[in-house]
Design a protein around this motif. Structure first.
Motif, PDB file in Angstrom:
ATOM      1  N   TRP A  25      13.677  -3.030  -4.054  1.00 25.47           N
ATOM      2  CA  TRP A  25      12.276  -3.210  -3.475  1.00 25.47           C
ATOM      3  C   TRP A  25      12.149  -2.216  -2.295  1.00 25.47           C
ATOM      4  N   LYS A  26      11.114  -1.491  -2.116  1.00 28.49           N
ATOM      5  CA  LYS A  26      10.584  -0.702  -1.077  1.00 28.49           C
ATOM      6  C   LYS A  26       9.192  -1.051  -1.034  1.00 28.49           C
ATOM      7  N   PHE A  27       8.765  -1.703   0.108  1.00 29.09           N
ATOM      8  CA  PHE A  27       7.367  -2.175   0.075  1.00 29.09           C
ATOM      9  C   PHE A  27       6.332  -1.228   0.643  1.00 29.09           C
ATOM     10  N   GLY A  28       5.477  -0.915  -0.412  1.00 29.41           N
ATOM     11  CA  GLY A  28       4.243  -0.183  -0.234  1.00 29.41           C
ATOM     12  C   GLY A  28       4.650   1.079   0.613  1.00 29.41           C
ATOM     13  N   ASP A  29       3.379   1.338   1.739  1.00 22.71           N
ATOM     14  CA  ASP A  29       3.503   2.567   2.276  1.00 22.71           C
ATOM     15  C   ASP A  29       3.778   2.280   3.886  1.00 22.71           C
ATOM     16  N   THR A  30       4.363   1.268   4.150  1.00 19.62           N
ATOM     17  CA  THR A  30       4.816   0.896   5.535  1.00 19.62           C
ATOM     18  C   THR A  30       6.239   0.232   5.416  1.00 19.62           C
ATOM     19  N   ALA A  31       7.120   0.791   4.510  1.00 24.25           N
ATOM     20  CA  ALA A  31       8.523   0.082   4.040  1.00 24.25           C
ATOM     21  C   ALA A  31       9.234  -0.233   5.175  1.00 24.25           C
ATOM     22  N   ASP A  32       9.368   0.496   6.308  1.00 20.87           N
ATOM     23  CA  ASP A  32      10.171  -0.098   7.507  1.00 20.87           C
ATOM     24  C   ASP A  32       9.602  -1.323   8.268  1.00 20.87           C
ATOM     25  N   ARG A  33       8.422  -1.346   8.423  1.00 25.84           N
ATOM     26  CA  ARG A  33       7.780  -2.340   9.049  1.00 25.84           C
ATOM     27  C   ARG A  33       7.866  -3.510   8.366  1.00 25.84           C
ATOM     28  N   LEU A  34       7.711  -3.435   7.047  1.00 31.19           N
ATOM     29  CA  LEU A  34       7.767  -4.683   6.294  1.00 31.19           C
ATOM     30  C   LEU A  34       9.188  -5.267   5.978  1.00 31.19           C
ATOM     31  N   ALA A  35      10.275  -4.272   6.057  1.00 26.63           N
ATOM     32  CA  ALA A  35      11.592  -4.636   5.631  1.00 26.63           C
ATOM     33  C   ALA A  35      12.073  -5.390   7.061  1.00 26.63           C
ATOM     34  N   GLU A  36      11.697  -4.793   8.286  1.00 25.63           N
ATOM     35  CA  GLU A  36      12.113  -5.415   9.204  1.00 25.63           C
ATOM     36  C   GLU A  36      11.503  -6.787   9.623  1.00 25.63           C
ATOM     37  N   GLN A  37      10.133  -6.825   8.848  1.00 23.13           N
ATOM     38  CA  GLN A  37       9.529  -8.347   9.017  1.00 23.13           C
ATOM     39  C   GLN A  37      10.282  -9.322   8.010  1.00 23.13           C
ATOM     40  N   VAL A  38      10.975  -8.843   7.110  1.00 26.12           N
ATOM     41  CA  VAL A  38      11.597  -9.731   6.038  1.00 26.12           C
ATOM     42  C   VAL A  38      12.749  -9.996   6.835  1.00 26.12           C
ATOM     43  N   VAL A  39      13.667  -9.216   7.517  1.00 33.31           N
ATOM     44  CA  VAL A  39      14.613  -9.430   8.483  1.00 33.31           C
ATOM     45  C   VAL A  39      14.333 -10.716   9.367  1.00 33.31           C
ATOM     46  N   SER A  40      13.072 -10.585  10.201  1.00 36.79           N
ATOM     47  CA  SER A  40      13.040 -11.314  11.098  1.00 36.79           C
ATOM     48  C   SER A  40      12.439 -12.606  10.742  1.00 36.79           C
ATOM     49  N   GLY A  41      12.244 -12.798   9.265  1.00 33.27           N
ATOM     50  CA  GLY A  41      11.607 -14.029   8.914  1.00 33.27           C
ATOM     51  C   GLY A  41      10.134 -14.127   8.855  1.00 33.27           C
ATOM     52  N   GLU A  42       9.664 -12.888   9.415  1.00 38.67           N
ATOM     53  CA  GLU A  42       8.036 -13.156   9.431  1.00 38.67           C
ATOM     54  C   GLU A  42       7.203 -13.049   8.023  1.00 38.67           C
ATOM     55  N   LYS A  43       7.951 -12.100   7.205  1.00 36.95           N
ATOM     56  CA  LYS A  43       7.541 -12.036   5.966  1.00 36.95           C
ATOM     57  C   LYS A  43       8.256 -12.490   4.840  1.00 36.95           C
ATOM     58  N   THR A  44       7.857 -13.435   4.129  1.00 32.93           N
ATOM     59  CA  THR A  44       8.300 -14.310   3.182  1.00 32.93           C
ATOM     60  C   THR A  44       7.537 -14.477   1.653  1.00 32.93           C
ATOM     61  N   ALA A  45       6.676 -13.413   1.666  1.00 35.78           N
ATOM     62  CA  ALA A  45       6.139 -13.226   0.492  1.00 35.78           C
ATOM     63  C   ALA A  45       5.549 -11.540   0.207  1.00 35.78           C
ATOM     64  N   THR A  46       5.150 -11.526  -1.214  1.00 40.17           N
ATOM     65  CA  THR A  46       4.727 -10.299  -1.296  1.00 40.17           C
ATOM     66  C   THR A  46       3.942 -10.193  -2.747  1.00 40.17           C
ATOM     67  N   CYS A  47       3.039  -9.300  -2.979  1.00 39.78           N
ATOM     68  CA  CYS A  47       2.162  -9.194  -4.038  1.00 39.78           C
ATOM     69  C   CYS A  47       1.923  -7.804  -4.643  1.00 39.78           C
ATOM     70  N   SER A  48       1.775  -7.806  -5.728  1.00 42.46           N
ATOM     71  CA  SER A  48       1.251  -6.581  -6.551  1.00 42.46           C
ATOM     72  C   SER A  48       0.351  -6.903  -7.314  1.00 42.46           C
TER      73      SER A  48
END
Length: 148
Positions: A25-48
């Motif tokens: 997975w590479k998230f949307g048009d802000t892949a780096d920010r969202l990948a870092e949020q996964v690593v930090s535990g802030e992002k635990t969901a996604t949708c398409s």
């Protein structure tokens, strides 16, 4: 799956029997920010948008699927496991789910997704509607790639 992601996946599982259901997975048009949020535990969901799965003839995600999260350079950052999948009209997405996506507030989540989906649908000659069906996915962080 690119070579770096495949190597990371294989090294994580080692000699164990590794799951066969894995994607990158590479998230949307802000892949780096969202990948870092996964690593930090802030992002635990996604949708398409469900329409994108149909247009690209792709299977929907399923519980117990694994994903290797990529950054904008397509380098692996983390491994996640899907723990919940649901089909929800966009205008019925809960505030709790929107916040789990890492956008801070429901209003910010909605603005980001309306803009993103409108732009992406336009590429297929389709128009965004408030009740477009979304594939909402929750995941659990399994591993963070050592980035030394």
């Amino acid at each position: 799956m690119n070579k770096e992601a495949q190597t990371y996946w294989n090294e994580y599982w080692g000699e164990q029997n590794k799951p066969t259901s894995v994607s990158t997975w590479k998230f949307g048009d802000t892949a780096d920010r969202l990948a870092e949020q996964v690593v930090s535990g802030e992002k635990t969901a996604t949708c398409s948008g469900h329409a994108f799965y149909e247009l690209k003839n792709m299977p929907l995600p399923m519980i117990n699927d694994y994903g290797v999260i990529l950054n904008s350079e397509e380098q692996p950052v983390a491994i996640v496991k899907t723990v919940e999948v649901s089909l929800v009209p966009m205008n019925e997405v809960t505030e709790e789910f929107a916040i789990a996506e890492g956008d801070g507030t429901y209003e910010k989540w909605k603005d980001i997704h309306v803009n993103f989906f409108s732009s992406e649908l336009q590429k297929y000659g389709l128009t965004f509607t408030e009740d477009m069906l979304l594939v909402c996915e929750r995941f659990k962080l399994i591993d963070i790639k050592n980035r030394l």
